[in-house]
Structures are given as C-alpha cells and as structure tokens.
Design a protein around this motif. Structure first.
Motif, PDB file in Angstrom:
ATOM      1  N   LYS A 377       0.798  -1.230   0.000  1.00 22.65           N
ATOM      2  CA  LYS A 377       0.000   0.000   0.000  1.00 22.65           C
ATOM      3  C   LYS A 377       0.832   1.283   0.000  1.00 22.65           C
ATOM      4  O   LYS A 377       0.284   2.376   0.098  1.00 22.65           O
ATOM      5  CB  LYS A 377      -0.964   0.016   1.195  1.00 22.65           C
ATOM      6  CG  LYS A 377      -1.972  -1.130   1.198  1.00 22.65           C
ATOM      7  CD  LYS A 377      -2.923  -1.024   2.380  1.00 22.65           C
ATOM      8  CE  LYS A 377      -3.935  -2.151   2.372  1.00 22.65           C
ATOM      9  NZ  LYS A 377      -4.868  -2.060   3.526  1.00 22.65           N
ATOM     10  N   ILE A 378       2.144   1.157  -0.109  1.00 22.97           N
ATOM     11  CA  ILE A 378       3.032   2.333  -0.131  1.00 22.97           C
ATOM     12  C   ILE A 378       3.582   2.510  -1.540  1.00 22.97           C
ATOM     13  O   ILE A 378       4.005   1.549  -2.188  1.00 22.97           O
ATOM     14  CB  ILE A 378       4.173   2.184   0.897  1.00 22.97           C
ATOM     15  CG1 ILE A 378       3.605   2.162   2.316  1.00 22.97           C
ATOM     16  CG2 ILE A 378       5.192   3.313   0.751  1.00 22.97           C
ATOM     17  CD1 ILE A 378       4.642   1.936   3.388  1.00 22.97           C
ATOM     18  N   ARG A 379       3.582   3.751  -2.034  1.00 23.23           N
ATOM     19  CA  ARG A 379       4.049   4.055  -3.393  1.00 23.23           C
ATOM     20  C   ARG A 379       5.580   3.945  -3.458  1.00 23.23           C
ATOM     21  O   ARG A 379       6.295   4.460  -2.596  1.00 23.23           O
ATOM     22  CB  ARG A 379       3.615   5.475  -3.776  1.00 23.23           C
ATOM     23  CG  ARG A 379       3.978   5.899  -5.200  1.00 23.23           C
ATOM     24  CD  ARG A 379       3.084   5.253  -6.243  1.00 23.23           C
ATOM     25  NE  ARG A 379       1.687   5.581  -6.050  1.00 23.23           N
ATOM     26  CZ  ARG A 379       1.073   6.622  -6.622  1.00 23.23           C
ATOM     27  NH1 ARG A 379       1.742   7.449  -7.400  1.00 23.23           N
ATOM     28  NH2 ARG A 379      -0.216   6.820  -6.413  1.00 23.23           N
ATOM     29  N   HIS A 380       6.060   3.285  -4.497  1.00 25.85           N
ATOM     30  CA  HIS A 380       7.496   3.097  -4.697  1.00 25.85           C
ATOM     31  C   HIS A 380       7.870   3.409  -6.128  1.00 25.85           C
ATOM     32  O   HIS A 380       7.047   3.327  -7.044  1.00 25.85           O
ATOM     33  CB  HIS A 380       7.905   1.633  -4.409  1.00 25.85           C
ATOM     34  CG  HIS A 380       7.913   1.264  -2.966  1.00 25.85           C
ATOM     35  ND1 HIS A 380       9.055   1.252  -2.197  1.00 25.85           N
ATOM     36  CD2 HIS A 380       6.905   0.884  -2.134  1.00 25.85           C
ATOM     37  CE1 HIS A 380       8.766   0.868  -0.970  1.00 25.85           C
ATOM     38  NE2 HIS A 380       7.458   0.642  -0.901  1.00 25.85           N
ATOM     39  N   TRP A 381       9.135   3.748  -6.320  1.00 28.31           N
ATOM     40  CA  TRP A 381       9.760   3.649  -7.626  1.00 28.31           C
ATOM     41  C   TRP A 381      10.563   2.364  -7.622  1.00 28.31           C
ATOM     42  O   TRP A 381      11.148   1.984  -6.599  1.00 28.31           O
ATOM     43  CB  TRP A 381      10.665   4.834  -7.912  1.00 28.31           C
ATOM     44  CG  TRP A 381       9.955   6.050  -8.399  1.00 28.31           C
ATOM     45  CD1 TRP A 381       9.616   7.146  -7.674  1.00 28.31           C
ATOM     46  CD2 TRP A 381       9.493   6.298  -9.730  1.00 28.31           C
ATOM     47  NE1 TRP A 381       8.969   8.074  -8.455  1.00 28.31           N
ATOM     48  CE2 TRP A 381       8.889   7.568  -9.728  1.00 28.31           C
ATOM     49  CE3 TRP A 381       9.535   5.570 -10.916  1.00 28.31           C
ATOM     50  CZ2 TRP A 381       8.327   8.120 -10.872  1.00 28.31           C
ATOM     51  CZ3 TRP A 381       8.980   6.131 -12.061  1.00 28.31           C
ATOM     52  CH2 TRP A 381       8.383   7.391 -12.031  1.00 28.31           C
ATOM     53  N   SER A 382      10.590   1.690  -8.761  1.00 29.39           N
ATOM     54  CA  SER A 382      11.265   0.401  -8.835  1.00 29.39           C
ATOM     55  C   SER A 382      12.077   0.304 -10.117  1.00 29.39           C
ATOM     56  O   SER A 382      11.876   1.056 -11.065  1.00 29.39           O
ATOM     57  CB  SER A 382      10.247  -0.746  -8.780  1.00 29.39           C
ATOM     58  OG  SER A 382       9.472  -0.683  -7.600  1.00 29.39           O
ATOM     59  N   VAL A 383      13.002  -0.653 -10.119  1.00 23.82           N
ATOM     60  CA  VAL A 383      13.802  -0.970 -11.294  1.00 23.82           C
ATOM     61  C   VAL A 383      13.582  -2.447 -11.592  1.00 23.82           C
ATOM     62  O   VAL A 383      13.898  -3.295 -10.748  1.00 23.82           O
ATOM     63  CB  VAL A 383      15.294  -0.671 -11.048  1.00 23.82           C
ATOM     64  CG1 VAL A 383      16.116  -1.048 -12.269  1.00 23.82           C
ATOM     65  CG2 VAL A 383      15.497   0.800 -10.702  1.00 23.82           C
ATOM     66  N   ASN A 384      13.023  -2.726 -12.763  1.00 20.31           N
ATOM     67  CA  ASN A 384      12.625  -4.098 -13.099  1.00 20.31           C
ATOM     68  C   ASN A 384      11.718  -4.687 -12.023  1.00 20.31           C
ATOM     69  O   ASN A 384      11.852  -5.852 -11.622  1.00 20.31           O
ATOM     70  CB  ASN A 384      13.851  -4.987 -13.331  1.00 20.31           C
ATOM     71  CG  ASN A 384      14.648  -4.565 -14.547  1.00 20.31           C
ATOM     72  OD1 ASN A 384      14.138  -3.853 -15.421  1.00 20.31           O
ATOM     73  ND2 ASN A 384      15.898  -4.988 -14.628  1.00 20.31           N
ATOM     74  N   ASN A 385      10.830  -3.841 -11.523  1.00 17.69           N
ATOM     75  CA  ASN A 385       9.843  -4.217 -10.510  1.00 17.69           C
ATOM     76  C   ASN A 385      10.466  -4.573  -9.158  1.00 17.69           C
ATOM     77  O   ASN A 385       9.841  -5.246  -8.340  1.00 17.69           O
ATOM     78  CB  ASN A 385       8.945  -5.367 -10.985  1.00 17.69           C
ATOM     79  CG  ASN A 385       7.777  -4.856 -11.814  1.00 17.69           C
ATOM     80  OD1 ASN A 385       7.475  -3.663 -11.815  1.00 17.69           O
ATOM     81  ND2 ASN A 385       7.131  -5.746 -12.542  1.00 17.69           N
ATOM     82  N   VAL A 386      11.685  -4.111  -8.919  1.00 18.25           N
ATOM     83  CA  VAL A 386      12.328  -4.288  -7.617  1.00 18.25           C
ATOM     84  C   VAL A 386      12.654  -2.910  -7.062  1.00 18.25           C
ATOM     85  O   VAL A 386      13.418  -2.150  -7.674  1.00 18.25           O
ATOM     86  CB  VAL A 386      13.609  -5.137  -7.712  1.00 18.25           C
ATOM     87  CG1 VAL A 386      14.276  -5.241  -6.346  1.00 18.25           C
ATOM     88  CG2 VAL A 386      13.296  -6.526  -8.261  1.00 18.25           C
TER      89      VAL A 386
END
Length: 568
Positions: A377-386
């Motif tokens: 439920k927390i917004r993230h930025w990810s790289v290749n979904n990590v």
C-alpha cells in the motif's frame, strides 16, 4: 680549507633550499578543509527556515584543487540530532572507495557530534560537486562545487573562471517530505516553491502568512559581474531535488566546452538543458551593450511549470550590480518540448582531441526498466519491478569483511519481460517487491546498461530521470524513443566519439544506453538523482573486485553488524 668550508656551506644551503622546495611542492599538492556542518536559520528565497550550512554557508565553500592533488576534508557533524554523509560527486575514488560518502553503501553515517575525515585524490581536471548523501538531506542546503584545474593546456581559452550552482527549493523540511512519501495514503512532495541561482531566489511573500521578508538581503539576486569584451568560463551545475532546468543568459550565446569533467566538441546554445547531478562549462563573451545589465534565468522543464523562474543578474561593470535589466526575462522553452532536450543530449560528443573510444562490444547487458509500483500500500519507484532499499550495514564493509546476513543474496534481474510489457500504459506491476540485493559484476569487464523509461501510475505520463553512477564515468552510446530494441538499436550506437559522463538523463517514454568498465574495486551506487525518487527506491548497487580493495579504515564502521569493528 676555507674554500672547502665555503663549498660545504653552499652545498648545505642548496640542500636546505631543495628540502624547502620539496616541502612546498608536497604541501601544494594537499588541499585541507575543516568544515562544521550545522543547522542555521536562513532565507535563501526570502522565506525563513532551517537550512544545513557548512561553516555558516549554503552553498558550501568551493573546493579548489589541481589535477593530482589530495583533498582532505575534516567534517564535524554538529547537526545535533541527525546523521550525516557527504558524497564527492564525480570523483571516482580510485583506491579509496570507502570515502565515496554514500551512507549504507560505502560507509556508516557520521553520528551527531562526531568528526570524520575524508581523504581522496582528484585525478583529473573538471567541474564536480559535493552534497549530502544521507536520506534526503541534500535538499536542505548541504551542497557545493569542486573545481579541479588542469596541469595541461585546455582546448579553449577564456579570461576568467566563474561558477553557478542551480537548485530548486522547498519550504517543507526533509522530514515532512519523507514522511509524506512513506505514508498511507501517499503524499507527493509537490513542485518546489522557488528556484535558486547560486543559493539565492525570490519567493512571493504575499502567498504565505509565515515568516517571509522580501527585503531580506539573504535573498537579494545573485550577481555575476563581467567586464565588456572579456570571455568567461562559467561552470554551471545542477543539484535540484526534483526539477530539470533550462538555463539562459539574456542576449548571450553559450558555447558548451565541458560536461561532467570531459571536454566536448564545442557547440552553441541559447538554452542549456541541465539535469540534477550534471555539470557543464560554457564560454560566454561579454559582447552586448555594456550600458545595461541582463537577466540570468533558470526555468523548470519536463514538468508542468508552476514554479516561478529563478532570476539573477548578469552585471556589466561599472553598472550598479542591483540595477534591474530594462527588459523582461527571456521566454523559456516549452516545458513539454521533449524533442529539443533529446537533441541537446544527442549533440554532446567528445572533443576530437580528447576522445576515449569505448570497447566495441560488451560482456554483459543490463536493462533497467523504471516503474512506479505500490508495495504493501506504499508508493514506490522500482527498477525491473524491484524497489531498492539500503541495509543497515554498508555493502562495502559487509563484502570486504565477509559479514553474512546483511543483504539479500538474490541479485535483481538483468531485464524485464521485453515482449509483453507496454511502456505506454499504466502497468499492473502486482509482482513488485522490495529488496537490497545487488548486481555482482565480473571485475574488469565491459558492462552495458540500458535505462528504459515507461509510464508512471498516471495515464499518459512519463518522467525525466537523471541517473548518476558512483565510482565511474560511462560512455553515452545513444538515446532513443519508445522501447529499446535489443537486436537493432545497438547497431546505431555511437562508438566513434561518445561523450563520457557520470550523470545522464533518460527522457520520457525513451531509453538511454551506457557502457562502462568494471575496473574500480568497490561497491558503487547507481541511482536516479531526484531525491524523492531515490528515497522511494529508484536505484541499484554494483559490486566489482571487492577482493582487491585495500584495508578498510575503521572510521567508516560502527553501524549495523560493523559495531564491533569500530576501533578508536
């Protein structure tokens, strides 16, 4: 006998003289700084708030050195309640990876009240930066410039050397911003309240009932005084927390001659697009009507422009430095003109006499897809979904000292589902995870990194991301629109005269291709230089040749599982 005594005295005098000369030369090769880092109330844009200062100043003091010098910075953390780490942006730290200044990667943070000594060699000339690298501290005011003079003749000439740091400025504290980014529901930091030019801006005080004084001398415009007929090398650097910028000097052309410490094939611009973490040198001839002053401006690009322009004065001596130009500030380029920004990126090539050609092939290709995700439920930025998270024990210490249980041993993926992922749509990304796993690179090999941009969690939206690599320069092999084609796009790489940089943008719905050699033993961060994006997980760490790293200083230890390794 008398003659022999006289000869002996002369030889002794010569010996003493040579000793003193050698001592002087040795001393001239060491630049020693003592810094007290603390909070002060400041009003850089007329709005009074707590700001991190170095020896009472923000921007901090410029480090002036010569190619090959050793820089020693003694830091006293007097922030009282906050840890601290300072990164020397663009300095490769060859042989000193422990002094890169990246908390959680190369060192434990400097605790409140503690002293820490950074010592490193500036091995090549150019324009570099330093800034806080703990949490989101950088945007609280801890930043400055590093200028390294060349031992050789440079491929351009000028009369005087000047510096300008560009920044954006928030009135909320970094605590308030980070709390919003980590909260449920998500609270975005929003657009900055002001744009600063060398630490000075102007907020409209009528918009707030808080402490704001438009007559405070701390927010009087920055002034760059020039003499008619002279040519100026202006080192322009950006350390914005969020904004991509356009930089202009009213009525004057700028010839770009250096980027991130590398000489470029000169080209002329009226608008210099610059992204957080980048540095440029431009030559400006003071060749306009000397009876008046001119505007220096910075404007937000790549985001819908709601922040007022940054304004400074290009002052022709002997006009009064605070005399406003008689014309309005120049009109900035359209904020959403991606193509003009991509054209500038493609224009930057290595200088013909200073071209270092890249290897023609690579040993490994890593494609990094920038995505936005919701994890727990927390917004993230990810790289290749990590989504990247830092461990409590620095990677460098854990790897060198063989400390187990510090970080996830499963490396992030080298790519994503190329065939099925639609970069132009809001993706589901339900498989997104958070991890502190790292990329292990074989030492002294050639690595390609493809930065792939995509849609955010908002429809028809893709953002500009400036990516910065610690410990290395990389060749910028190309830029492109849409999805990177692993089979065809490499055929169009520039292998003839690509520029080398340490920070590069990836444009909306586009890709950027980089190549570097994994030849600097250590653990190195590679991340988006937008403060909130890195805080939210947009980054990775590369490990290479840690077994070749020398004995680690105990001063970088004391946190996580290194507590027992800290020796006074």
């Amino acid at each position: 006998m008398v003659l022999q005594l006289q000869l002996t005295a002369k030889l002794l005098a010569v010996s003493i003289f040579l000793t003193l000369v050698n001592f002087y030369i040795a001393e001239a090769g060491v630049r020693h700084y003592k810094w007290e880092v603390k909070y002060d109330f400041r009003s850089p844009d007329c709005y009074k708030k707590l700001v991190i200062t170095i020896n009472g100043k923000t921007p901090g003091p410029t480090i002036e050195a010569r190619e090959g010098d050793t820089v020693i910075v003694e830091v006293n953390n007097n922030l009282l309640t906050e840890n601290l780490a300072i990164h020397w942006h663009g300095i490769r730290q060859i042989g000193t990876p422990w002094f890169d200044g990246t908390e959680g990667v190369s060192q434990c943070p400097i605790l409140p009240g503690d002293n820490f000594v950074y010592q490193f060699v500036v091995d090549r000339p150019g324009t570099y930066l330093y800034h806080a690298h703990y949490g989101m501290q950088r945007e609280a005011g801890l930043y400055g410039m590093i200028r390294v003079a060349s031992n050789d003749t440079e491929p351009f000439s000028y009369d005087l050397d000047r510096s300008i740091i560009l920044n954006d400025w928030y009135h909320n504290s970094t605590y308030e911003q980070s709390a919003g980014l980590s909260s449920i529901p998500f609270e975005w930091v929003g657009e900055p309240q002001s744009l600063l030019i060398h630490g000075k801006g102007k907020f409209n005080c009528s918009l707030t009932a808080d402490v704001c004084n438009s007559t405070n001398p701390q927010c009087s415009p920055f002034v760059q005084t020039v003499v008619s007929g002279k040519t100026y090398r202006i080192r322009v650097a950006s350390l914005t927390a969020l904004s991509a910028l356009s930089f202009q000097i009213e009525g004057h052309n700028m010839t770009v001659v250096e980027a991130d410490g590398h000489y470029v094939e000169p080209f002329v611009v009226k608008n210099l697009y610059i992204y957080s973490g980048e540095t440029y040198s431009v030559l400006v001839k003071a060749n306009q009507d000397p009876s008046r002053n001119y505007w220096i401006t910075s404007n937000v690009v790549s985001r819908n422009r709601t922040t007022a322009p940054g304004l400074a004065i290009f002052n022709y001596y002997p006009n009064h430095p605070m005399r406003s130009p008689p014309t309005p500030p120049p009109t900035p380029p359209a904020w959403d003109n991606v193509e003009s920004r991509r054209i500038q990126s493609l224009t930057i090539k290595a200088h013909p006499n200073y071209t270092i050609k890249p290897p023609t092939t690579s040993d490994r290709v890593i494609v990094l897809l920038n995505t936005q995700n919701t994890i727990d439920k927390i917004r993230h930025w990810s790289v290749n979904n990590v989504s990247f998270s830092l461990p409590h024990t620095p990677y460098l210490v854990a790897l060198k000292e063989n400390i187990n249980g510090v970080f996830n041993q499963t490396p992030p993926p080298d790519g994503y589902d190329f065939n099925n992922y639609d970069i132009f749509s809001v993706a589901n990304n339900t498989n997104a995870t958070s991890s502190n796993g790292i990329y292990r690179l074989q030492f002294n090999t050639t690595v390609d990194v493809i930065l792939q941009n995509a849609n955010t969690m908002n429809k028809n939206n893709s953002e500009t991301h400036p990516w910065h690599l610690h410990g290395h320069d990389f060749w910028v092999l190309g830029y492109g629109n849409g999805k990177f084609d692993v089979n065809n796009d490499p055929k169009n790489y520039n292998l003839v005269n690509p520029i080398m940089k340490n920070t590069v943008p990836v444009h909306p719905f586009g890709w950027t291709a980089l190549r570097f050699r994994s030849d600097n033993p250590g653990a190195w961060a590679f991340h988006c230089h937008i403060e909130s994006h890195f805080y939210m997980g947009m980054g990775v760490v590369f490990e290479e040749g840690v077994d070749r790293v020398g004995k680690l200083p105990s001063s970088i230890m004391g946190c996580g599982k290194t507590k027992n390794l800290l020796r006074p």
